[in-house]
Design a protein around this motif. Structure first.
Motif, mmCIF file in Angstrom:
data_model
loop_
_atom_site.group_PDB
_atom_site.id
_atom_site.type_symbol
_atom_site.label_atom_id
_atom_site.label_comp_id
_atom_site.label_asym_id
_atom_site.label_seq_id
_atom_site.Cartn_x
_atom_site.Cartn_y
_atom_site.Cartn_z
ATOM 1 N N LEU A 1 0.828 -1.194 0.000
ATOM 2 C CA LEU A 1 0.000 0.000 0.000
ATOM 3 C C LEU A 1 0.869 1.253 0.000
ATOM 4 N N GLU B 1 -3.692 3.200 -0.673
ATOM 5 C CA GLU B 1 -4.148 2.610 -1.933
ATOM 6 C C GLU B 1 -3.164 1.530 -2.347
ATOM 7 N N PRO B 2 -3.628 0.527 -3.108
ATOM 8 C CA PRO B 2 -2.693 -0.481 -3.599
ATOM 9 C C PRO B 2 -1.670 0.158 -4.545
#
Length: 115
Positions: free
Chosen positions: A89, A98-99
């Motif tokens: 992340l 967020e990825p």
């Protein structure tokens, strides 16, 4: 109730949400939604510290064999991207995790969105 009262109530609810058992209770509610049984893709946000925690819900949804996607911001646009706890992340816009690797999910694939 005035605006200030509503905000205070929201703060209290978020504080209560951090207590042990919230994730199980939230998943219990979600899993009893009739549409969830047939859902293949569930969109869920990755929570910030002051939000209701979503980690346990995500783990349960993945354990049910469903695909999870999370919102990823790209400029002014929000793009749903596949997520599991295997991805690294990174901090995105607004401090939301967020990825790092982004595998876009079509909006047409999303069956349920948890907000």
């Amino acid at each position: 109730m005035n605006k200030s009262g509503i905000r205070n109530l929201g703060r209290l609810l978020r504080t209560d949400a951090k207590k042990e058992g919230f994730g199980k209770a939230a998943y219990g509610f979600l899993s009893n939604v009739p549409e969830y049984k047939y859902a293949s893709v569930v969109m869920i946000y990755l929570s910030l510290d002051k939000e209701a925690p979503t980690g346990e819900i995500i783990k349960a949804v993945l354990a049910d064999g469903k695909k999870v996607c999370v919102p990823v911001t790209e400029g002014q646009r929000i793009t749903p991207c596949e997520f599991s706890f295997k991805e690294e992340l990174v901090k995105g816009n607004f401090g939301v995790m967020e990825p790092k690797t982004r595998k876009t999910v079509s909006e047409d694939e999303i069956d349920i969105c948890v907000i």
